[in-house]
Design a protein around this motif. Structure first.
Motif, short mmCIF file in Angstrom:
data_model
loop_
_atom_site.label_atom_id
_atom_site.label_comp_id
_atom_site.label_asym_id
_atom_site.label_seq_id
_atom_site.Cartn_x
_atom_site.Cartn_y
_atom_site.Cartn_z
N GLY A 221 0.80 -1.22 0.00
CA GLY A 221 0.00 0.00 0.00
C GLY A 221 0.84 1.27 0.00
N VAL A 222 0.13 2.39 0.02
CA VAL A 222 0.73 3.72 -0.01
C VAL A 222 0.35 4.45 1.27
CG1 VAL A 222 0.71 5.95 -1.22
CG2 VAL A 222 0.69 3.81 -2.53
N ALA A 223 1.33 5.03 1.94
CA ALA A 223 1.07 5.72 3.20
C ALA A 223 0.56 7.13 2.96
CB ALA A 223 2.35 5.78 4.02
N LEU A 224 -0.12 7.69 3.96
CA LEU A 224 -0.43 9.12 3.92
C LEU A 224 0.88 9.89 3.78
CD1 LEU A 224 -3.09 9.47 6.77
CD2 LEU A 224 -3.52 9.60 4.31
N GLY A 225 0.88 10.90 2.93
CA GLY A 225 2.07 11.71 2.72
C GLY A 225 3.06 11.14 1.72
N GLU A 226 2.76 9.96 1.18
CA GLU A 226 3.65 9.32 0.19
C GLU A 226 3.21 9.74 -1.22
OE1 GLU A 226 5.31 4.84 -0.99
OE2 GLU A 226 3.92 5.12 0.71
N GLU A 227 4.15 10.24 -2.01
CA GLU A 227 3.83 10.74 -3.34
C GLU A 227 3.50 9.62 -4.32
OE1 GLU A 227 6.45 13.55 -5.24
OE2 GLU A 227 7.10 14.34 -3.31
N PHE A 228 2.55 9.89 -5.21
CA PHE A 228 2.34 9.05 -6.38
C PHE A 228 1.81 9.91 -7.50
CE2 PHE A 228 -1.68 8.75 -4.02
CZ PHE A 228 -2.66 8.78 -5.00
N SER A 229 1.83 9.39 -8.70
CA SER A 229 1.36 10.15 -9.86
C SER A 229 0.47 9.28 -10.72
CB SER A 229 2.54 10.67 -10.69
OG SER A 229 3.25 9.60 -11.29
N TYR A 230 -0.40 9.93 -11.47
CA TYR A 230 -1.23 9.22 -12.44
C TYR A 230 -1.26 9.98 -13.75
CZ TYR A 230 -5.05 12.47 -11.02
OH TYR A 230 -5.81 13.57 -10.73
N GLU A 231 -1.47 9.22 -14.82
CA GLU A 231 -1.75 9.79 -16.14
C GLU A 231 -2.99 9.13 -16.69
OE1 GLU A 231 1.26 10.54 -19.51
OE2 GLU A 231 0.15 8.77 -20.22
N ILE A 232 -3.97 9.95 -17.07
CA ILE A 232 -5.19 9.47 -17.73
C ILE A 232 -5.10 9.94 -19.17
CG2 ILE A 232 -7.71 9.50 -17.73
CD1 ILE A 232 -7.48 10.70 -14.83
N ASN A 233 -5.00 9.03 -20.09
CA ASN A 233 -4.86 9.38 -21.50
C ASN A 233 -5.96 8.68 -22.30
OD1 ASN A 233 -3.83 10.27 -23.99
ND2 ASN A 233 -2.40 8.56 -24.16
N VAL A 234 -6.92 9.46 -22.79
CA VAL A 234 -8.00 8.91 -23.61
C VAL A 234 -7.68 9.23 -25.06
CG1 VAL A 234 -10.47 8.87 -24.08
CG2 VAL A 234 -9.65 9.19 -21.73
N TYR A 235 -7.51 8.18 -25.85
CA TYR A 235 -7.11 8.34 -27.25
C TYR A 235 -7.93 7.41 -28.12
CZ TYR A 235 -4.07 8.51 -31.38
OH TYR A 235 -3.57 8.68 -32.66
N LYS A 236 -8.67 7.99 -29.06
CA LYS A 236 -9.52 7.24 -30.00
C LYS A 236 -10.43 6.27 -29.25
CE LYS A 236 -6.56 7.69 -34.07
NZ LYS A 236 -5.83 6.98 -35.15
N GLY A 237 -11.02 6.74 -28.18
CA GLY A 237 -12.02 5.97 -27.46
C GLY A 237 -11.51 5.01 -26.43
N VAL A 238 -10.19 4.90 -26.29
CA VAL A 238 -9.60 3.97 -25.32
C VAL A 238 -8.91 4.77 -24.22
CG1 VAL A 238 -7.97 2.08 -24.97
CG2 VAL A 238 -9.29 2.21 -27.09
N MET A 239 -9.13 4.36 -22.97
CA MET A 239 -8.51 5.01 -21.81
C MET A 239 -7.26 4.23 -21.42
SD MET A 239 -10.27 5.81 -18.10
CE MET A 239 -10.64 4.07 -17.74
N TYR A 240 -6.12 4.94 -21.38
CA TYR A 240 -4.85 4.37 -20.96
C TYR A 240 -4.46 5.01 -19.64
CZ TYR A 240 -4.66 3.03 -25.90
OH TYR A 240 -4.95 2.51 -27.14
N LEU A 241 -4.26 4.19 -18.60
CA LEU A 241 -3.93 4.68 -17.27
C LEU A 241 -2.53 4.24 -16.88
CD1 LEU A 241 -7.24 3.73 -15.38
CD2 LEU A 241 -6.66 5.91 -16.46
#
Length: 354
Positions: A221-241
């Motif tokens: 798991g991830v603790a409070l205060g621990e950094e993480f990042s996300y990318e949401i990329n929707v291209y031609k109808g498909v979602m890439y996470l």
């Protein structure tokens, strides 16, 4: 809403820089007074993350702002400095003023631009969750959770093809990051449900056996205060996470937003049959899912805890303490969520590299 100091005259060679504290939130903005031009400078969220002109915001006390350049809102939307890094803070109580389509309180950006899945869009964020509500019913899947990024429909059922969650049970050091896909229901939207996928830790369906007992703490798991990042990329109808965090395996997922995986009752996952059986949500999705319907992104702190009775909805009604909506008491007693972002971008969807 900013707070400005009156101008102070000093010899021209002197430059005085200091941080100040307002109310219960420490070091929330930096002010520099430079006497060569006698001008006060405040650090706003739009100074830290320059894309604020693309968004509007609804805060947990019901205040909303359509122009976010040089705007902050005390105790809800402001800048905090930690270890010489500026962060945009989104803070929301368990009970405040909600949007038209939700029972939950949020301090969350809403993208002004709308787009359809076939044209797509991209949202990124680097963040850490500083606090989630410490009150709630452990049997309820939404308890102790906050949504930190979304795709939200703006027409049709106005459902959510994506919600990115962070959830941590009281007493645990590590929490879980997971994402939910809500079906764009065929017919009656009362039958809608979310399918949950774990990133680090557990998915949403891992709950307590009683209101006050908790499942095992996730090892990855991830603790409070621990950094993480996300990318949401929707291209031609498909979602890439894509999800990244130092010390954790990078995770990637793909999901079509224009062709359903859940068109028949036989397609409903066991997770849904188990989690939603008590509230009778067993709908199926339109064949073309969200195709042709307008969407936008959301980012910030969408608090998933509320004071509603769990016996009425054991999935979403968390029975959390709200102190009759007294926000000051909620903040003082841990009944709120707080999320910090240091980087974020929004733009057009792009062809994935792999």
């Amino acid at each position: 809403m900013s707070i400005q100091f009156s101008k102070i005259l000093r010899p021209a060679v002197v430059i005085l820089c200091f941080a100040f504290t307002i109310s219960s939130c420490k070091n929330k903005s930096k002010t520099t007074i430079t006497t060569t031009d006698e001008e006060d400078v405040v650090t706003y969220p739009s100074d830290v993350i320059p894309f604020m002109d693309e968004w509007k915001i609804l805060c947990g006390d019901g205040n909303s702002f359509n122009d976010l350049i040089n705007i902050e809102h005390d105790n809800f939307f402001y800048v905090e400095n930690e270890s010489n890094t500026d962060w945009v803070v989104y803070k929301a109580p368990n009970s405040g003023v909600t949007s038209r389509t939700s029972s939950n309180t949020r301090t969350e950006l809403g993208q002004k631009k709308e787009w359809k899945p076939d044209t797509g869009g991209k949202l990124t964020g680097t963040l850490k969750v500083k606090h989630v509500s410490t009150s709630g019913d452990a049997r309820v899947a939404a308890s102790y959770a906050v949504v930190v990024g979304q795709i939200h429909g703006t027409e049709g059922h106005e459902n959510e093809p994506l919600k990115i969650f962070y959830k941590k049970f009281p007493g645990h050091t590590k929490g879980s990051v997971f994402w939910n896909y809500e079906i764009n229901t065929e017919g009656d939207n009362a039958k809608r449900w979310d399918y949950s996928t774990a990133v680090w830790g557990n998915d949403m369906s891992v709950i307590g056996d009683t209101p006050t007992t908790y499942p095992a703490e996730p090892e990855d798991g991830v603790a409070l205060g621990e950094e993480f990042s996300y990318e949401i990329n929707v291209y031609k109808g498909v979602m890439y996470l894509t999800f990244k965090s130092e010390g954790h395996e990078t995770k990637k997922f793909t999901k079509s937003l224009i062709k359903t995986d859940f068109a028949k009752s036989a397609d409903i996952p066991q997770q849904i049959l188990s989690l939603y059986s008590s509230i009778g949500r067993d709908g199926v999705e339109r064949e073309n899912a969200y195709a042709g319907e307008l969407q936008n992104f959301k980012q910030g702190a969408y608090n998933q805890t509320n004071g509603k009775n769990p016996e009425e909805n054991i999935v979403w009604h968390t029975g959390s303490e709200t102190y009759n909506g007294d926000i000051k008491k909620q903040y003082a007693n841990g009944c709120y969520t707080e999320v910090w972002f240091k980087e974020a971008t929004v733009g057009e969807g792009t062809e994935p590299l792999n």
